[in-house]
Design a protein around this motif. Structure first.
Motif, PDB file in Angstrom:
ATOM      1  N   ARG A  97       4.120  17.442 -12.630  1.00 23.55           N
ATOM      2  CA  ARG A  97       4.967  18.302 -11.805  1.00 23.55           C
ATOM      3  C   ARG A  97       4.947  19.732 -12.336  1.00 23.55           C
ATOM      4  O   ARG A  97       4.820  20.692 -11.572  1.00 23.55           O
ATOM      5  CB  ARG A  97       6.408  17.770 -11.798  1.00 23.55           C
ATOM      6  CG  ARG A  97       7.332  18.549 -10.863  1.00 23.55           C
ATOM      7  CD  ARG A  97       8.780  18.138 -11.043  1.00 23.55           C
ATOM      8  NE  ARG A  97       9.307  18.485 -12.334  1.00 23.55           N
ATOM      9  CZ  ARG A  97       9.692  19.703 -12.720  1.00 23.55           C
ATOM     10  NH1 ARG A  97       9.574  20.717 -11.888  1.00 23.55           N
ATOM     11  NH2 ARG A  97      10.176  19.924 -13.923  1.00 23.55           N
ATOM     12  N   GLU A 101       3.580  23.062 -10.495  1.00 19.68           N
ATOM     13  CA  GLU A 101       4.489  24.200 -10.322  1.00 19.68           C
ATOM     14  C   GLU A 101       3.869  25.479 -10.887  1.00 19.68           C
ATOM     15  O   GLU A 101       3.943  26.546 -10.261  1.00 19.68           O
ATOM     16  CB  GLU A 101       5.800  23.885 -11.052  1.00 19.68           C
ATOM     17  CG  GLU A 101       6.915  24.849 -10.799  1.00 19.68           C
ATOM     18  CD  GLU A 101       8.190  24.392 -11.487  1.00 19.68           C
ATOM     19  OE1 GLU A 101       8.629  25.098 -12.417  1.00 19.68           O
ATOM     20  OE2 GLU A 101       8.721  23.344 -11.107  1.00 19.68           O
ATOM     21  N   GLN A 102       3.251  25.368 -12.055  1.00 16.98           N
ATOM     22  CA  GLN A 102       2.625  26.545 -12.665  1.00 16.98           C
ATOM     23  C   GLN A 102       1.412  27.006 -11.854  1.00 16.98           C
ATOM     24  O   GLN A 102       1.207  28.211 -11.667  1.00 16.98           O
ATOM     25  CB  GLN A 102       2.207  26.247 -14.097  1.00 16.98           C
ATOM     26  CG  GLN A 102       1.684  27.470 -14.820  1.00 16.98           C
ATOM     27  CD  GLN A 102       1.397  27.200 -16.277  1.00 16.98           C
ATOM     28  OE1 GLN A 102       1.419  26.070 -16.721  1.00 16.98           O
ATOM     29  NE2 GLN A 102       1.122  28.243 -17.014  1.00 16.98           N
ATOM     30  N   ARG A 104       1.000  26.681  -8.657  1.00 16.82           N
ATOM     31  CA  ARG A 104       1.508  27.328  -7.456  1.00 16.82           C
ATOM     32  C   ARG A 104       2.038  28.720  -7.784  1.00 16.82           C
ATOM     33  O   ARG A 104       1.822  29.675  -7.031  1.00 16.82           O
ATOM     34  CB  ARG A 104       2.613  26.496  -6.807  1.00 16.82           C
ATOM     35  CG  ARG A 104       3.061  27.124  -5.490  1.00 16.82           C
ATOM     36  CD  ARG A 104       4.102  26.280  -4.780  1.00 16.82           C
ATOM     37  NE  ARG A 104       4.377  26.785  -3.463  1.00 16.82           N
ATOM     38  CZ  ARG A 104       5.200  27.806  -3.194  1.00 16.82           C
ATOM     39  NH1 ARG A 104       5.809  28.436  -4.171  1.00 16.82           N
ATOM     40  NH2 ARG A 104       5.400  28.200  -1.952  1.00 16.82           N
ATOM     41  N   GLU A 128       1.844  24.856  -0.235  1.00 20.52           N
ATOM     42  CA  GLU A 128       1.383  24.367  -1.529  1.00 20.52           C
ATOM     43  C   GLU A 128      -0.087  24.693  -1.776  1.00 20.52           C
ATOM     44  O   GLU A 128      -0.478  24.934  -2.899  1.00 20.52           O
ATOM     45  CB  GLU A 128       1.589  22.844  -1.622  1.00 20.52           C
ATOM     46  CG  GLU A 128       3.041  22.416  -1.585  1.00 20.52           C
ATOM     47  CD  GLU A 128       3.860  22.956  -2.748  1.00 20.52           C
ATOM     48  OE1 GLU A 128       3.336  22.976  -3.880  1.00 20.52           O
ATOM     49  OE2 GLU A 128       5.007  23.358  -2.525  1.00 20.52           O
TER      50      GLU A 128
END
Length: 191
Positions: A97, A101-102, A104, A128
């Motif tokens: 996750r 997240e990084q 993105r 995304e």
């Protein structure tokens, strides 16, 4: 005469209740059978089956206790392994996750700088994949360019006064009444 010959045969005189090989006096009163003195040449006179049974029963009980402890330890180890496995899976999921997240965030920052839009606003938009983020950046840039923007001023608004009066110009004023009036109108210049 066969019966007499059998009676006179060696070992025929032994009583049937005594174990084989024990002589007269080996099973004396108060002495358990099979625990009398050993015969010459190290041969055991007989086996005390009850003592053997008790001995093997003790071994079986000790083995049962050891088995129960081993099963308990194995069950605890299995629980610990399961807990560690679950923690490992949770850690892997969290790491994945965070990686997504990084990735993105890097994609949003790059697309925002290329489109000339704010990365914070672009980051809040859905999307995304790289295509979706770039499409959102283009839409945001188009929306921002269509809206009126603030005029650009040469001093970038540093004077803080709409009339272009500065602290130096007020202090340079020769008329004291006008100087007091300008100070009262622009107190932020004298903070």
């Amino acid at each position: 005469m066969e019966k007499n010959e059998q009676a006179g045969a060696p070992g025929a005189a032994e009583p049937k209740n005594e174990p084989h090989g024990e002589g007269q006096g080996a099973g004396q009163a108060g002495e358990p059978q099979g625990q009398g003195p050993a015969e010459p040449h190290g041969e055991e006179g007989g086996t005390d089956w009850k003592a053997e049974a008790r001995k093997w029963e003790r071994y079986a009980k000790a083995n049962a206790k050891d088995k129960a402890e081993a099963e308990r330890a194995a069950a605890e180890a299995a629980k610990r392994i399961e807990a560690l496995s679950r923690e490992g899976e949770e850690a892997r999921a969290e790491a994945e996750r965070l990686r997504a997240e990084q990735a993105r965030a890097c994609l949003v920052a790059q697309a925002a700088s290329e489109a000339g839009v704010d990365a914070g606003i672009l980051g809040r938009m859905a999307g995304e994949t790289e295509e979706e983020v770039r499409e959102n950046a283009a839409l945001l840039a188009a929306a921002l360019s269509a809206s009126p923007s603030y005029p650009k001023v040469p001093d970038a608004g540093a004077s803080g006064s709409p009339s272009g009066v500065t602290r130096e110009s007020i202090l340079a004023e020769r008329d004291p009444a006008r100087q007091v009036r300008l100070i009262a109108q622009n107190p932020h210049l004298f903070d």
